[in-house]
Structure formats: structure tokens, C-alpha cells
Design an enzyme around this catalytic site. Structure first.
Site, PDB file in Angstrom:
ATOM      1  CG  HIS A   1     -11.095  -6.437   7.129  1.00 11.09           C
ATOM      2  ND1 HIS A   1      -9.901  -7.113   7.457  1.00 11.09           N
ATOM      3  CD2 HIS A   1     -10.919  -7.061   5.462  1.00 11.09           C
ATOM      4  CE1 HIS A   1      -8.947  -7.239   6.463  1.00 11.09           C
ATOM      5  NE2 HIS A   1      -9.014  -7.432   5.162  1.00 11.09           N
TER       6      HIS A   1
ATOM      7  CD  GLU B   1      -1.844  -2.390   1.552  1.00 12.71           C
ATOM      8  OE1 GLU B   1      -0.209  -2.696   1.315  1.00 12.71           O
ATOM      9  OE2 GLU B   1      -2.861  -3.110   1.225  1.00 12.71           O
TER      10      GLU B   1
END
Lengths: 325, 324
Positions: free
Chosen positions: A129, A60
């Protein structure tokens, strides 16, 4: 006007940018061969090829940093970070680099970068999440943050985000991709920092963004049955923040409740409450309320998770508690 | 390294002048910091001059440079005006970023000097992006990305090496291994031994080590690396072994290393080495050395006077360039 889903609206906006501007490319994890983990870029690799639709390793920080560097060198990258939870791995590039290069170089560098990501909970994906960090990013000078709630806004804001020369976090709620709405064939765009009144009302102002707008609208329906007319404001962007529309409404209703899916402690809702009481204290008939996500890591259990995120009835209850309405 | 047969006097003077300019500029920065005219953090490049000068002199004007926070030397080697750099160090309106950036954040985008970056390792992903833009536009520039031995233990280093290699990006990863990340020796931070360049193997990136105290050796290695990168063969990794003669920053009392070690490295002062080599080979004479010293002294003194006499930025600058 044709009715399409929010996902289709995003696809339209992305395709349009790829078609019109050679400098635009999309980069992210599983956006190509896998067709996008939320299927927003499905079909893109076939149509635009691997130079414009770049599958990346799971890195990322490098993905965002590569986007920042490419933007600084004159391209218009659209970076996808699979979910906002994974943005934590790229915080250095977002906060220390994307948001700072223009300022630290006194305008010598520009960072026309769109970071698309998926926010929110409600899918029983557990604690890592199911988070909503867009409010964090909105606290950083140098970043913009958009969080659309319907297809019309998604396309209009995406067009503006791509045209803009600043880094912007474009937060798409996981539960809104299938939301349908009318989107005109004619070109339009929506300026950043312009909230929308989704429902007019004179008794209480409900302020929200992203999925919480739908919670607010449902709550307004329940309140209406009780004879209470709520005005629902969709912020659309958290930074820039359109306080004028909010304050105008609050001055009229005298009451305000902010609804946000993120945690209550240190959340963006707290910022809104502060600003409302700072600017409109004399017009208020009671405290400014908040209905936020519960201050817990999101549990996996569906039974438990159903208590975590704001619900329409919770909004109705809070309004009754605060104002006796 | 032996002096190459084709090294002309003019080129030798150029290299010597740049190294000496950095040295004198940094000595002056040290004094100005201690007298309170430069604030914040100030990281001196003294001892590493051969690297900035050797590497950057091998670039074309349209190649990109991106570097770490010990960036004064790279900025000067790229030809940034010492007046403008010194003004930025003093936080003046005449500085490269009008005093908004400071010592660690020097930028000159016209010269493709894409910044000093102050978060360790943060410039590496940016370098891949600059290189990606070059490739996207089908150009043939390269990106010279400097970083220190501290950065190689950051995830961003490994993510960037992988990305650059996989996508064949035109980046020269240039490690300045001065043996210390702040005050901690590489022996205590690096599991694979001192030869950090071998880690490039893991990403299929050709790598080599060079004596960072020898400007000609650095130049030669950089030229070879650039030649390869420009033909589209992807990134190259160079590790230059060097030593920071001063502390991590001006305020560092250097408790962590003994004076003998410093002395040993100072005996290999890159400027002295080059000077001796040039005189022994008859390329430069002592009059040339004196002439350069005079010019450099004057340039530094003018830079200080200019910066000192410049105004601080007006308050209008405080929020002008947050957004475009």
C-alpha cells in the site's frame, strides 16, 4: 487569494465539472456513502445523487473498463481507483483498452476518461500500500499522467484533465491532501506538459513531481544555507513531459538531480536522466544524479520506513557527493 | 428449429446471403494468409456464421455491438463493407482503421460496431460502460456483447456480469461456446460442466442455451432477449453451442482434436442446414441459392481486388491518432 487544501481544490474541480456538464459522473469504491476513503468526494452523494456518484463493487477492472466504455459512448466519466496499488488489477483496461482504442480505431473512438488515484508511501501501510506506479503509466503512449504537488496545480490540472478527450491518470499523493496553498477565485487552468519553476537558482537543477517537489524545496533550503542555490522544477505532468523547461534550467546550472519517490531501478527518474544527458551533455559539469526510493518493498516499521523514501538531507548529500558542493 | 410461418423469401435470402458472404470471405482470407497477403494473427469464423447473422439481424441500427478478436463475421453481419474489412486485413490505407488495427481490431463506430477486442474478456467491462452510457442518457438501445468460452474464466467476465446485473444495464451477454479456448477443450477449463449459461444464475441474470448452428433459433432467442432488455429489465445471457471448423488461427495445425469430431460438426454446417430447410419448405429454390452464391462470390472477389489494389498507409499515420 483564498488559501485552501489540496483536497479542497480537488473537491472544487470535481463539483464544478458535475455542475457544468451532465455527461460527467464519478464512479469508484466507497466514494458515496462512505464519503471517499480520502474524503475527496465527501458530501457528493447527497448533492448529486446516486446516478452521478456511483458506488461500485470492489472490481477495479470492471470499474475502469466501464469508464472506458462509457467514455467511448460519449460520457465524461471520472473514475476513482482507491489507491494506485489497486490499479494493478485494472492494468488490462488501462493499458490494452483505454490507451489503445483511439489508435486502433484510427480516431473513430475517443476515451475522455479521468482516472483519479492515490499514490505514494510514508504512512506505514506496508509493502502493498505504499507504491508509486505513475512512472509506469507514463511509459504508455495513449495515456497522460498528472501528479500535482499543490492546490493551485491540482485544480488547474484537474480542470484540464476533465476537459481533455484523452485518458489521463491523475495521481494524488496520500501525504499531500492537507497541503495548503493559494487558489484564485477566478477561473484558470493549467495545460498538460508545462512544468513550473518553483524556486529559481543557478547552481543545480532539482527535478521532481508530486511529494518529491516538497522534498526538493526543503533540500534547496538546506543547500542555500551552504551557499548553493538550487533551481526546483515541478514537472506537474509526466506525460506529456516538458523537457524544454528542464533542459533550459540544466543548460544554465550545468548540474541536475532527479528526485522521485518510486524505486530507482527502472523508475521514471532514469528516463529523465537519460533525456538530460542525451540533450544537454555538453552543458553538464558532472553526472546527472538520482535520489529515489530504496529498492525494497516498503517495510511497515516506522524506523525502517523512514529510510525508504527520499529525504532533503539525502538530496544535499548526493549533491555534495556528485559535485563537491 | 421449425421454420416460422412468417419467414418471407426476402428475409431468408438476406440471412443466407450474409452467412455465405462470411463463409466465402473467410475462405478467401485463409488463402490470402497462406499466400502472405494477410499477416499477423487471423482467426476465421467458419462454422459459426449462424450466430453472427442470427443475433445481429435482430438488432436496431442504433444498438451497439462489441466483440472478440474472431470478429470478421460480426463486422460483415453488421453491414461493414467487405472491401473495407478486407483492406484492413491486408493492412491497407482503405481499411476500417487505415491498417492501424488489423484483423483482430475492426471498428465501424457509425454502425455502432465498437470493435473487435483481442485481450480475452477485455470487451466485457467495455460493454457495461456502453450500456451505462445508454442508461445515463435514458435511451433504449442495447449492447450486444460477444465472447467465447475462453473468456468465462477471466475475472473481467464475472466482474462485468455482476456490475451489469446490479445496475440493471441493457447488455445481452452472448457466449459463443465453440468448445475450445485456443486448443484446450472446455472439459479441461470449466469446473461447472459444459452448460456455461448456468453461471449467469449466480448473478441473477436470466440465461438460456441455443443451437448456434441454427440461424433461425439464434435469431428467435436473441429477439426474445432483446425484448426483455429493452423494457429495462437488465441484462440477459445467451449461450450458443457451436463449433469452429478451422483452427484457432490460420496457423493452427489442430493437434488437440480428432478429425472425426470435426466431421461430426461439419455435418451440421449452419449454411447447409439453412439451405436444406429453405428448400424443403419451399421458401427458396435452387435458382435462388445459385443467384446468392454468384452475388457473394462477386462481392468477395471485388473486396480482394479492391484491397489488393489499395495503397499501404503513409508514414504520417504512425502517430496521428494516439491522442485527440
Amino acid at each position: 487569494m483564498p488559501e485552501i487544501t489540496l483536497r479542497e481544490a480537488l473537491k472544487l474541480g470535481l463539483r464544478e465539472a458535475l455542475d457544468c456538464d451532465d455527461r460527467v459522473f464519478i464512479m469508484g469504491e466507497d466514494i458515496g456513502l462512505f464519503q471517499g476513503s480520502y474524503a475527496v468526494t465527501s458530501g457528493f452523494l447527497d448533492d448529486y445523487g446516486p446516478d452521478r456518484i456511483k458506488d461500485t463493487p470492489i472490481s477495479e477492472s470492471a470499474i475502469v473498463g466501464c469508464g472506458v466504455g462509457a467514455a467511448a459512448a460519449g460520457l465524461k466519466p471520472i473514475v476513482e481507483i482507491m489507491t494506485i496499488n489497486f490499479m494493478l488489477l485494472a492494468m488490462d483496461q488501462i493499458v490494452n483498452h483505454a490507451a489503445k482504442l483511439r489508435y486502433m480505431s484510427d480516431g473513430q473512438l475517443e476515451v475522455p476518461l479521468v482516472i483519479r488515484t492515490v499514490t505514494g508511501g510514508g504512512g506505514q501501510l506496508g509493502a502493498t500500500h505504499s507504491q508509486s506506479f505513475e512512472g509506469w503509466f507514463a511509459s504508455v503512449p495513449g495515456l497522460y499522467v498528472a501528479a500535482p504537488s499543490d492546490p493551485y496545480d491540482a485544480l488547474g490540472l484537474l480542470r484540464t484533465a476533465i476537459d481533455d478527450n484523452n485518458p489521463i491518470i491523475f495521481a494524488e499523493h496520500a501525504k499531500l491532501y492537507q497541503v495548503r496553498g493559494e487558489v484564485p477565485d477566478e477561473y484558470y487552468s493549467i495545460p498538460l506538459g508545462k512544468a513550473k519553476i518553483k524556486r529559481a537558482g543557478s547552481d543545480v537543477t532539482l527535478v521532481a513531481y508530486s511529494r518529491a517537489v516538497h522534498t526538493a524545496l526543503e533540500a534547496a533550503g538546506l543547500l542555500s544555507e551552504k551557499g548553493v542555490e538550487a533551481e526546483v522544477i515541478d514537472l506537474r505532468t509526466l506525460r506529456p513531459l516538458d523537457m524544454n523547461t528542464v533542459l533550459e534550467s540544466v543548460r544554465n546550472t550545468g548540474r541536475a538531480v532527479v528526485i522521485e519517490e518510486g524505486w530507482k531501478t527502472g523508475g521514471f527518474a532514469g528516463e529523465l536522466v537519460s533525456r538530460i544527458q542525451e540533450e544537454a551533455f555538453d552543458d553538464l559539469d558532472g553526472p546527472v544524479g538520482r535520489v529515489c526510493g530504496l529498492d525494497v518493498p516498503a517495510p511497515y516499521s516506522g524506523r525502517l520506513e523512514s529510510k525508504v523514501f527520499p529525504e532533503p538531507q539525502g538530496v544535499v548529500n548526493e549533491i555534495e557527493r556528485l559535485y563537491g558542493l | 428449429m421449425k421454420v416460422p410461418a412468417n419467414l418471407g423469401k426476402e428475409e431468408a435470402i438476406g440471412l443466407y446471403e450474409q452467412m455465405l458472404l462470411i463463409r466465402r470471405f473467410e475462405e478467401q482470407s485463409d488463402r490470402l494468409y497462406k499466400s502472405g497477403k494477410i499477416k499477423g494473427f487471423c482467426h476465421l469464423y467458419i462454422g459459426q456464421e449462424a450466430i453472427a447473422v442470427g443475433a445481429i439481424s435482430s438488432l436496431r441500427p442504433d444498438d451497439y455491438i462489441i466483440t472478440h478478436y474472431r470478429d470478421h463475421g460480426h463486422a460483415l453481419a453488421r453491414g461493414m463493407d467487405p472491401k473495407v474489412v478486407m483492406s484492413e486485413l491486408m493492412g491497407k490505407v482503405t481499411g476500417s482503421s487505415r491498417g492501424l488495427g488489423g484483423s483482430m481490431h475492426l471498428f465501424d463506430v457509425e454502425k455502432r460496431f465498437m470493435g473487435g477486442h483481442a485481450i480475452v474478456g477485455g470487451q466485457l467491462p467495455l460493454a457495461t460502460g456502453l450500456a451505462m452510457a445508454i442508461k445515463h442518457k435514458k435511451d433504449d438501445q442495447i449492447v450486444l456483447c460477444f465472447f467465447g468460452d475462453g473468456a468465462v474464466n477471466e475475472g473481467e467476465f464475472h466482474e462485468s456480469m455482476n456490475l451489469a446485473s446490479m445496475w440493471g444495464l441493457p447488455v445481452l451477454f452472448f457466449l459463443e461456446n465453440n468448445l475450445y479456448g485456443m486448443g484446450t477443450h472446455v472439459d479441461f477449463t470449466r469446473s461447472g460442466g459444459r452448460e456455461i449459461y448456468t453461471s449467469a444464475d449466480a448473478y441473477g441474470i436470466p440465461a438460456t442455451q441455443v443451437d448456434g448452428m441454427d440461424v433461425l433459433a439464434v435469431q428467435e432467442v436473441t429477439r426474445q432477449a432483446i425484448q426483455r432488455i429493452r423494457t429495462g429489465e437488465g441484462p440477459v445471457f445467451v449461450e450458443a453451442m457451436c463449433y469452429r471448423f478451422r483452427g484457432h488461427s490460420v496457423q493452427d495445425p489442430m493437434f488437440y482434436r480428432d478429425k472425426e469430431e470435426v466431421k461430426k460438426w461439419e455435418a451440421r454446417d449452419p449454411i447447409n442446414i439453412f439451405e436444406q430447410m429453405m428448400i424443403n419448405d419451399g421458401i427458396l429454390e435452387s435458382e435462388d441459392i445459385q443467384e446468392v452464391a454468384k452475388c457473394v462470390g462477386q462481392a468477395v472477389s471485388e473486396a480482394v481486388d479492391f484491397a489488393d489494389g489499395s495503397d499501404e498507409p503513409g508514414f504520417e499515420a504512425i502517430d496521428q491518432n494516439i491522442y485527440s
